[in-house]
Structure formats: C-alpha cells, structure tokens
Design an enzyme around this catalytic site. Structure first.
Site, PDB file in Angstrom:
ATOM      1  N   GLU A  76       0.823  -1.211   0.000  1.00 12.07           N
ATOM      2  CA  GLU A  76       0.000   0.000   0.000  1.00 12.07           C
ATOM      3  C   GLU A  76       0.859   1.263   0.000  1.00 12.07           C
ATOM      4  OE1 GLU A  76      -3.060   0.155  -0.675  1.00 12.07           O
ATOM      5  OE2 GLU A  76      -3.575  -1.955  -0.485  1.00 12.07           O
ATOM      6  N   TYR A  79      -5.354   6.348   5.483  1.00 12.47           N
ATOM      7  CA  TYR A  79      -5.516   5.414   4.383  1.00 12.47           C
ATOM      8  C   TYR A  79      -4.761   4.100   4.654  1.00 12.47           C
ATOM      9  CZ  TYR A  79      -4.586   3.092   0.024  1.00 12.47           C
ATOM     10  OH  TYR A  79      -4.461   2.133  -0.917  1.00 12.47           O
ATOM     11  N   ASP A 105      -9.100   6.522  -0.981  1.00 12.18           N
ATOM     12  CA  ASP A 105      -7.992   7.022  -1.795  1.00 12.18           C
ATOM     13  C   ASP A 105      -8.621   7.703  -3.009  1.00 12.18           C
ATOM     14  OD1 ASP A 105      -8.878   5.009  -3.454  1.00 12.18           O
ATOM     15  OD2 ASP A 105      -6.888   4.167  -3.845  1.00 12.18           O
TER      16      ASP A 105
END
Ligand code: ADE
Length: 405
Positions: free
Chosen positions: A50, A133, A151
């Site tokens: 990520e 996030y 996102d």
C-alpha cells in the site's frame, strides 16, 4: 452540491447498502486483477504494497514489491538494514520519504511491538508514515477489521455514485467520503470490499473514460444514469500562478534521542519577520530548472556559502568544519508556502556528517540561533514554511491553522 445532499448520504439505507456490497464483492471475485499482495494474510505485505502503491501505478510497483519482500520479508529485516541499502531497493519508485517512513515504521514495530505489526487501530496509526488510508488498508485487508479506506479511486467512485458535487477536497466532502467508506466497510470481508472499491475506480470508474455500462453499480449510480460522470469529482480550481522564489533550506537535526533542530530568528522586517526559521539560501532564479531540486553541486555550494557566512572565519573550528565531508540529502518534493502576492518554494535539505555535533556546538557559541526540540518549537513562533519543512522531515510538530498552504 447543497449541504442537504451531503447530509442525506449519512443515512444510506442498510439494506440498499448490503445489496450493493454483495454485488460489488461478486464482481470483485470475478474480475479482480491477480496481484502478488492479494490473498495473503500478511500485514507486512499489505503495508509495503500500500505504501508503494501511493502515487504509483500498479504496473510500476509489481517488480519492486517482489524484490523488496524477498530482501526484507519482515519488519525486522527492514529495521536492521542500513538506509542506503533500503534506498537502493526503492530507487526509481520515487517519493523516497515513503521508504524512509516505512523504514522508521518498521523500527518502531520492532521496538514497540516485538516485530509484530499490531492490530490495534491506535497502535497502527501511531506508526511513522501510517495515515488514515494506510491504517485502513492494514486493518481491513490484513486483519479483517471494518476499517474505512478513501484514496483517489474510492473518492471518485463515491463522488459519482452519490453525486457529490461539492469540491472533493473540501472538508464537508472529505467527511462525507470517509463516513460513506465507514458504512461500506461494515460487513463481511471488509478488506476485499475496500479493494473492490479501489479496483472499480482503477478499472471501470476511470477519471476520463468510465465504462459505466459494464459497471456492477451502474443502476445504483446517481450520476451514470442522468449526467456526465466525467464532470465528477469536482476538483478545486487551480489557483492563479504567483511569482515564486526558491530557496535551499538546511535542516540540522541533532543526534540526541529526542532530536533538536537548529533554528534562527528572522529579522524583524520582511515576511514572517521575528519568527523562527530554518537556515536557508536563495536560489538564483533560473527558468530552466524551475521545479527541479538542486543538484549535488548547487547544494554543496549553497551549504559552503551558508557555513562561511554563519560561522565566519573567526571561529576556531571554521577551517576544520569546512573541510569535513557533509551529506546533503534534499527532499524530492519542495515545500511550498503561499503569500497573497508570491510563493516560496523550499528545497529542504537534511544535513548530516560525522562532524554534525561539533558544528552545532560551534553554531551555539556564535549565538546566531539555537537548537530546539519539537515540543519547544510547538510553543515557539516557528514560521509556516519552517513548520511545514520540519513536518515533511518527520518532526512530530502539531499542524497549525493559518500556516498557509
Ligand atoms: N490501489 C492501492 N491499493 C490497492 C489495492 N489493494 N487494490 C486495488 N487498488 C489499489
């Protein structure tokens, strides 16, 4: 969009949502891309992937991810590595601060959690480089917790699905997006659900060419059926270009456990006069290199010129310190600060070297500034650009209202 529309989003009916969620998950099961970090319940792989995927396309990440995970299969392996080696494994991916934060975060996992990535939301959020996030991704994908993710892809999907017409960066829109994401994540397989929303944004609900007719949420979309989906999300209007002045800025961070930063006081007149600031040198205006970081020779020249002016040849250590080898590491992205009539572009450079402590002592003897901890700087009058610069370097300074953009 009227605020009443945003308000109504908070009351999406549970049964509608649960049907939509099931539809989306079924679509994801059939259409998801086969990516190496999927389908492994490994929080470290989720974290690494990520972070790599932020601001970077999936296709660019693929090679890097496998190589990185082979060399650093655990937080412990990364924590033990020297920064130079880590940087080598990141070379070409860009935005090195991500890698540095990941490396720092891995060390924190080793120090605070015996090398095991925690599943407690607060502990995850407390790790360097882990924002809302990334925390949402780790908690939902790796630990199956109903944690939200927003996102750029998710924001676009929701802006269209719920017809959010307000500027997407605005605080009300952001609140609406996160509360929608929260609602969507409450149910089975929250990690897959979050990935399905991102996947939908990346492969169907694309910015310029959405393929609405094959979208699994087509019939539920408030925009696809009656308006032009590409008009949303609405982005903040570009501000008029202000003249800019560029600087090379030096961050001198002491090597103590709780580091302190060297700051000087700006002269009483002029912009931000009287406030504390990081030492700096103006860059020569040069159209050709506008927007590009200073190269090694420009950095070295600016640094020597600052040393000469600040330390002066009367200092007993001047000659020695000038001859030392200094490492000047510049952030890849400049820190910007806007005034009403111009903007400052600061290329923030972390200075290190074996003689750093000696230099800081010599500077202190000259009474041209002082070393201050983050806690002290929080209390002091630190100018906006310096605050942003230190935060960009990872200093734990509080965000402040009114410190510019
Ligand atoms: N973009 C960033 N992370 C992603 C993920 N896990 N799935 C799909 N798209 C992504």
């Amino acid at each position: 969009m009227s605020s009443s529309n945003l308000t109504s989003l908070s009351s999406i009916e549970a049964h509608t949502l649960s049907e939509a969620r099931a539809t989306l998950l079924a679509w994801y099961d059939d259409h998801k891309r086969d990516l190496p970090w999927r389908d492994i319940q490994n929080p470290w792989a989720t974290w690494v992937s990520e972070i790599m995927l932020q601001q970077t396309r999936v296709s660019s990440v693929l090679d890097y991810f496998d190589r990185f995970m082979t060399r650093f299969p655990t937080p412990h392996a990364l924590a033990e590595a020297e920064w130079d080696e880590v940087a080598g494994y990141w070379a070409g991916l860009g935005y090195y601060r991500r890698a540095k934060n990941l490396w720092r975060g891995a060390r924190e996992v080793v120090e605070r959690h015996a090398g095991e990535i925690p599943d407690d939301p607060e502990a995850v959020r407390a790790l360097t480089g882990v924002g809302a996030y990334t925390a949402g991704a780790i908690l939902s994908i790796a630990f199956g917790q109903p944690a939200p993710i927003v996102d750029g892809n998710v924001a676009r999907v929701f802006a269209r699905l719920y017809r959010i017409e307000e500027e997407i960066e605005s605080a009300p829109s952001q609140r609406a997006l996160w509360s929608l994401a929260e609602a969507w994540a409450q149910g089975e397989r929250p990690g897959d659900l979050n990935q399905a929303l991102m996947e939908l944004g990346a492969t169907i609900c694309m910015p310029k060419s959405p393929t609405c007719l094959i979208c699994p949420l087509h019939t539920r979309c408030r925009v696809a059926l009656e308006a032009d989906p590409t008009a949303l999300p609405r982005k903040r209007k570009k501000r008029r270009a202000l003249p800019r002045e560029s600087y090379v800025v030096f961050a001198l961070r002491s090597l103590e456990d709780t580091p302190r930063y060297w700051v000087t006081k700006r002269l009483g007149e002029g912009l931000l006069g009287g406030l504390l600031a990081l030492p700096q040198r103006a860059r020569e205006p040069n159209e050709a290199r506008e927007g590009t970081p200073p190269d090694a020779s420009e950095l070295a020249e600016a640094w020597m010129s600052w040393l000469d002016d600040t330390l002066g040849s009367t200092s007993p250590t001047y000659a020695t310190l000038r001859e030392c080898t200094w490492t000047l590491e510049v952030l890849e992205r400049a820190v910007e600060h806007r005034f009403t009539h111009k903007r400052w572009v600061w290329w923030v450079t972390q200075v290190s070297g074996a003689a750093l402590t000696e230099l800081l002592e010599a500077l202190s003897a000259h009474d041209v500034g002082r070393l201050m901890s983050a806690a002290e700087l929080d209390q002091a009058g630190l100018g906006g650009p310096s605050l942003k610069s230190l935060r960009a370097l990872g200093a734990p300074l509080r965000a402040r209202r009114g410190s510019g953009t």
